[in-house]
Write a protein that holds these residues in place. Structure first.
Motif, PDB file in Angstrom:
ATOM      1  N   VAL A 143      43.195  32.047  62.530  1.00  0.00           N
ATOM      2  CA  VAL A 143      42.947  32.139  61.094  1.00  0.00           C
ATOM      3  C   VAL A 143      43.641  33.348  60.467  1.00  0.00           C
ATOM      4  O   VAL A 143      43.888  34.370  61.113  1.00  0.00           O
ATOM      5  N   VAL A 144      43.935  33.201  59.198  1.00  0.00           N
ATOM      6  CA  VAL A 144      44.414  34.281  58.341  1.00  0.00           C
ATOM      7  C   VAL A 144      43.385  34.464  57.232  1.00  0.00           C
ATOM      8  O   VAL A 144      42.925  33.482  56.635  1.00  0.00           O
ATOM      9  N   LEU A 145      42.999  35.706  56.980  1.00  0.00           N
ATOM     10  CA  LEU A 145      41.996  36.013  55.963  1.00  0.00           C
ATOM     11  C   LEU A 145      42.684  36.419  54.671  1.00  0.00           C
ATOM     12  O   LEU A 145      43.730  37.058  54.690  1.00  0.00           O
ATOM     13  N   VAL A 146      42.063  36.068  53.562  1.00  0.00           N
ATOM     14  CA  VAL A 146      42.610  36.471  52.268  1.00  0.00           C
ATOM     15  C   VAL A 146      41.464  36.802  51.326  1.00  0.00           C
ATOM     16  O   VAL A 146      40.454  36.101  51.271  1.00  0.00           O
ATOM     17  N   GLY A 147      41.599  37.903  50.616  1.00  0.00           N
ATOM     18  CA  GLY A 147      40.580  38.320  49.669  1.00  0.00           C
ATOM     19  C   GLY A 147      41.195  38.752  48.360  1.00  0.00           C
ATOM     20  O   GLY A 147      42.381  39.098  48.290  1.00  0.00           O
ATOM     21  N   VAL A 148      40.383  38.731  47.320  1.00  0.00           N
ATOM     22  CA  VAL A 148      40.796  39.201  46.001  1.00  0.00           C
ATOM     23  C   VAL A 148      39.968  40.430  45.659  1.00  0.00           C
ATOM     24  O   VAL A 148      38.741  40.382  45.656  1.00  0.00           O
ATOM     25  N   TRP A 149      40.646  41.526  45.394  1.00  0.00           N
ATOM     26  CA  TRP A 149      40.005  42.790  45.056  1.00  0.00           C
ATOM     27  C   TRP A 149      39.899  42.878  43.534  1.00  0.00           C
ATOM     28  O   TRP A 149      40.868  43.155  42.844  1.00  0.00           O
ATOM     29  N   THR A 150      38.697  42.602  43.016  1.00  0.00           N
ATOM     30  CA  THR A 150      38.498  42.574  41.566  1.00  0.00           C
ATOM     31  C   THR A 150      37.806  43.819  41.036  1.00  0.00           C
ATOM     32  O   THR A 150      37.953  44.158  39.868  1.00  0.00           O
ATOM     33  N   SER A 151      37.014  44.473  41.869  1.00  0.00           N
ATOM     34  CA  SER A 151      36.272  45.648  41.406  1.00  0.00           C
ATOM     35  C   SER A 151      35.958  46.537  42.594  1.00  0.00           C
ATOM     36  O   SER A 151      36.154  46.145  43.753  1.00  0.00           O
ATOM     37  N   GLY A 152      35.447  47.738  42.305  1.00  0.00           N
ATOM     38  CA  GLY A 152      35.127  48.657  43.378  1.00  0.00           C
ATOM     39  C   GLY A 152      36.362  49.340  43.923  1.00  0.00           C
ATOM     40  O   GLY A 152      37.466  49.253  43.365  1.00  0.00           O
ATOM     41  N   THR A 153      36.179  50.002  45.050  1.00  0.00           N
ATOM     42  CA  THR A 153      37.278  50.744  45.661  1.00  0.00           C
ATOM     43  C   THR A 153      38.030  49.882  46.662  1.00  0.00           C
ATOM     44  O   THR A 153      37.546  48.834  47.093  1.00  0.00           O
ATOM     45  N   LEU A 154      39.205  50.359  47.044  1.00  0.00           N
ATOM     46  CA  LEU A 154      39.978  49.655  48.056  1.00  0.00           C
ATOM     47  C   LEU A 154      39.228  49.630  49.381  1.00  0.00           C
ATOM     48  O   LEU A 154      39.243  48.622  50.097  1.00  0.00           O
ATOM     49  N   THR A 155      38.528  50.723  49.695  1.00  0.00           N
ATOM     50  CA  THR A 155      37.746  50.772  50.943  1.00  0.00           C
ATOM     51  C   THR A 155      36.688  49.683  50.969  1.00  0.00           C
ATOM     52  O   THR A 155      36.487  49.008  51.985  1.00  0.00           O
ATOM     53  N   GLU A 156      36.002  49.489  49.831  1.00  0.00           N
ATOM     54  CA  GLU A 156      34.979  48.439  49.770  1.00  0.00           C
ATOM     55  C   GLU A 156      35.599  47.060  49.949  1.00  0.00           C
ATOM     56  O   GLU A 156      35.037  46.198  50.628  1.00  0.00           O
ATOM     57  N   ALA A 157      36.770  46.845  49.343  1.00  0.00           N
ATOM     58  CA  ALA A 157      37.444  45.557  49.487  1.00  0.00           C
ATOM     59  C   ALA A 157      37.862  45.328  50.935  1.00  0.00           C
ATOM     60  O   ALA A 157      37.733  44.214  51.461  1.00  0.00           O
ATOM     61  N   GLU A 158      38.357  46.372  51.578  1.00  0.00           N
ATOM     62  CA  GLU A 158      38.759  46.236  52.981  1.00  0.00           C
ATOM     63  C   GLU A 158      37.550  46.004  53.883  1.00  0.00           C
ATOM     64  O   GLU A 158      37.605  45.196  54.815  1.00  0.00           O
ATOM     65  N   ASN A 159      36.438  46.718  53.609  1.00  0.00           N
ATOM     66  CA  ASN A 159      35.229  46.505  54.405  1.00  0.00           C
ATOM     67  C   ASN A 159      34.743  45.068  54.297  1.00  0.00           C
ATOM     68  O   ASN A 159      34.245  44.486  55.271  1.00  0.00           O
ATOM     69  N   SER A 160      34.846  44.500  53.098  1.00  0.00           N
ATOM     70  CA  SER A 160      34.416  43.113  52.909  1.00  0.00           C
ATOM     71  C   SER A 160      35.271  42.173  53.748  1.00  0.00           C
ATOM     72  O   SER A 160      34.758  41.221  54.358  1.00  0.00           O
ATOM     73  N   LEU A 161      36.586  42.454  53.811  1.00  0.00           N
ATOM     74  CA  LEU A 161      37.461  41.589  54.605  1.00  0.00           C
ATOM     75  C   LEU A 161      37.237  41.810  56.100  1.00  0.00           C
ATOM     76  O   LEU A 161      37.346  40.875  56.891  1.00  0.00           O
ATOM     77  N   VAL A 162      36.924  43.049  56.491  1.00  0.00           N
ATOM     78  CA  VAL A 162      36.581  43.309  57.895  1.00  0.00           C
ATOM     79  C   VAL A 162      35.345  42.501  58.285  1.00  0.00           C
ATOM     80  O   VAL A 162      35.277  41.906  59.365  1.00  0.00           O
ATOM     81  N   GLU A 163      34.352  42.472  57.400  1.00  0.00           N
ATOM     82  CA  GLU A 163      33.154  41.684  57.679  1.00  0.00           C
ATOM     83  C   GLU A 163      33.485  40.196  57.764  1.00  0.00           C
ATOM     84  O   GLU A 163      32.961  39.479  58.623  1.00  0.00           O
TER      85      GLU A 163
END
Length: 465
Positions: free
Chosen positions: A47-67
């Motif tokens: 699999v390849v993961l993809v996320g959209v960072w709409t708000s918050g910090t970059l760290t929070e967006a990366e943590n969400s994708l790590v999860e």
């Protein structure tokens, strides 16, 4: 896939891990036959993961994708890559925009992936458009979590709850493909097709939708019957006035490990997300011998699908009906604060915010000193424990003893020896201040609840003075 300043999801520290990935023999990119993915069981492999960072910090967006990556691995996948895009909101057509969708297709081809997992719940149209561009199966976060729940459900009730949630998710996403699913009609409207051209007037989608609705109604009836049985058990505990403690918290925070430590329950413990789906209720004792029940519940997660909250509502009532919630937090997590917020959002949805809450930070043996300082500042009244090493458990037991409701009616009664059951109830349910064995019976001095006070009332006059 990302803005110029955000680059890729993986930073330089992860390059070694990326280079260490190996192609799995026998797998190839799934370029065709993606038109009925919702009718097939999820086969999440590469699999390849993809996320959209709409708000918050970059760290929070990366943590969400790590999860999201941990969720994918729990479902049995190999995560090959992950990317995020900075934009005000997800693209209504392809989630990440048409240009970025083509870049995503190139990444899929490069890695030989067969699935794309999006960090959000996508509309049916977004799933279809992104599949058309990438030519592989596209799964959103909700479908992934539902698939994990389906793998881990063990009891009849758990399986029924997950199936109901899956069907609630699937129903609006049914779609037909090709001429074979076009509406069949009779008479002149058949366009002169005559015999063979007339049909029942239903498409395959409509038949599927009707069957799903029928199955959902049956599942709701079955779950209602199971809820009745659980309510009976809970009412028996209530009649005995046994206080209830519920373990709630983020998935993989260590709730089952704590339950085992506090009660010797022998519950399955796995280092995996959503290892516990079926509620487990065990009996425990405070330091002074008072009985209480301790319930382990399903773990929560960021953006827990609404369908799951609704399907598991009867199970989560163990939390709402508790006298105390032990809110277990993984102290070693990269972002424990967001875990706390996510859990409290679910507690609000099940009307459990009014229940007294005790924050319990678990896994302190794995937490950094900096994290510990931050958490102690965040929750001065929090408890810090390790279910693995046993550290802090004595303090936890003492806090449970302190925060559980106690009887507030002080009585002195001379209980005949043939009513030893009342003395036993006092030791189980009340705070016994003093006992003395006399020739006429047991002289009992205790703080009790209203029900036990009424049962002891015939003997209170004999015991006073």
């Amino acid at each position: 896939m990302t803005d110029t300043h955000e680059s890729e999801y993986f930073d330089s520290a992860d390059l070694a891990d990326r280079q260490a990935l190996r192609r799995v023999a026998g797998l190839s990119t799934e370029l065709v036959d993606v038109t009925e993915v919702e009718y097939r069981q999820l086969r999440l492999e590469r699999v390849v993961l993809v996320g959209v960072w709409t708000s918050g910090t970059l760290t929070e967006a990366e943590n969400s994708l790590v999860e999201l990556g941990r969720l994918a691995e729990t479902a049995g996948s190999v995560v090959l890559d992950g990317v995020i895009q900075r934009r005000p909101k997800p693209d209504p057509a392809t989630y990440i925009g048409s240009g970025k969708a083509k870049e995503l297709r190139d990444i899929v081809l490069t890695h030989g992936a067969d699935t794309v997992i999006c960090d959000g719940e996508l509309a049916p149209g977004q799933l279809r458009q992104l599949e058309n561009v990438t030519k592989v199966k596209v799964v959103d976060r909700t479908a992934l979590i539902l698939d994990i729940f389906a793998q881990h459900a063990r009891s009849k009730e758990g399986k029924a709850q997950v199936e109901l949630a899956q069907m609630q998710y699937l129903l609006p996403r049914l779609r037909g493909w090709g001429e074979s699913l076009s509406r069949q009609v009779g008479g002149r409207a058949a366009g002169g097709l005559g015999i063979g051209g007339r049909g029942p007037g239903e498409t395959k989608i409509e038949i599927d939708r009707r069957r799903i609705n029928s199955r959902m109604a049956k599942l709701r009836r079955e779950l209602a019957g199971m809820k009745t049985a659980r309510d009976v058990k809970r009412s028996r505990r209530t009649l005995r006035e046994v206080p209830a403690v519920a373990l709630a918290g983020y998935t993989n925070a260590g709730k089952s490990s704590l339950l085992n430590r506090l009660t010797d329950a022998g519950v399955l413990v796995e280092n995996a997300l959503f290892a516990t789906l079926d509620p487990t209720v065990r009996r425990a004792e405070t330091g002074d011998g008072r009985l209480y029940t301790l319930a382990d519940t399903v773990g929560f997660v960021r953006h827990l699908p609404t369908q799951l909250i609704e399907a598991f509502r009867s199970t989560l009532e163990e939390v709402g009906d508790a006298d105390l919630i032990l809110h277990v937090v993984d102290a070693s997590d990269a972002d424990p604060e967001s875990q706390i917020r996510a859990v409290r959002e679910v507690l609000a949805e099940i009307d459990a915010l009014g229940v007294p809450e005790q924050l319990v930070f678990n896994k302190i043996d794995k937490a950094t000193p900096e994290t510990m300082l931050r958490l102690r500042a965040l929750a001065p009244d929090g408890l810090f424990v390790s279910a693995h090493t046993g550290r802090g458990l004595a303090e936890l037991r003492a806090r449970i003893d302190q925060r559980l409701p106690r009887g507030d009616i002080e009585v002195t009664a001379l209980v005949p020896y043939d009513r030893g059951d009342l003395v036993a109830q006092a030791h189980e349910r009340a705070e016994v201040l003093q006992t003395e064995h006399t020739g006429a019976g047991t002289l009992l001095h205790a703080r009790v609840d209203a029900a036990l006070a009424e049962a002891l009332r015939p003997f209170t006059d004999a015991g006073v003075g």
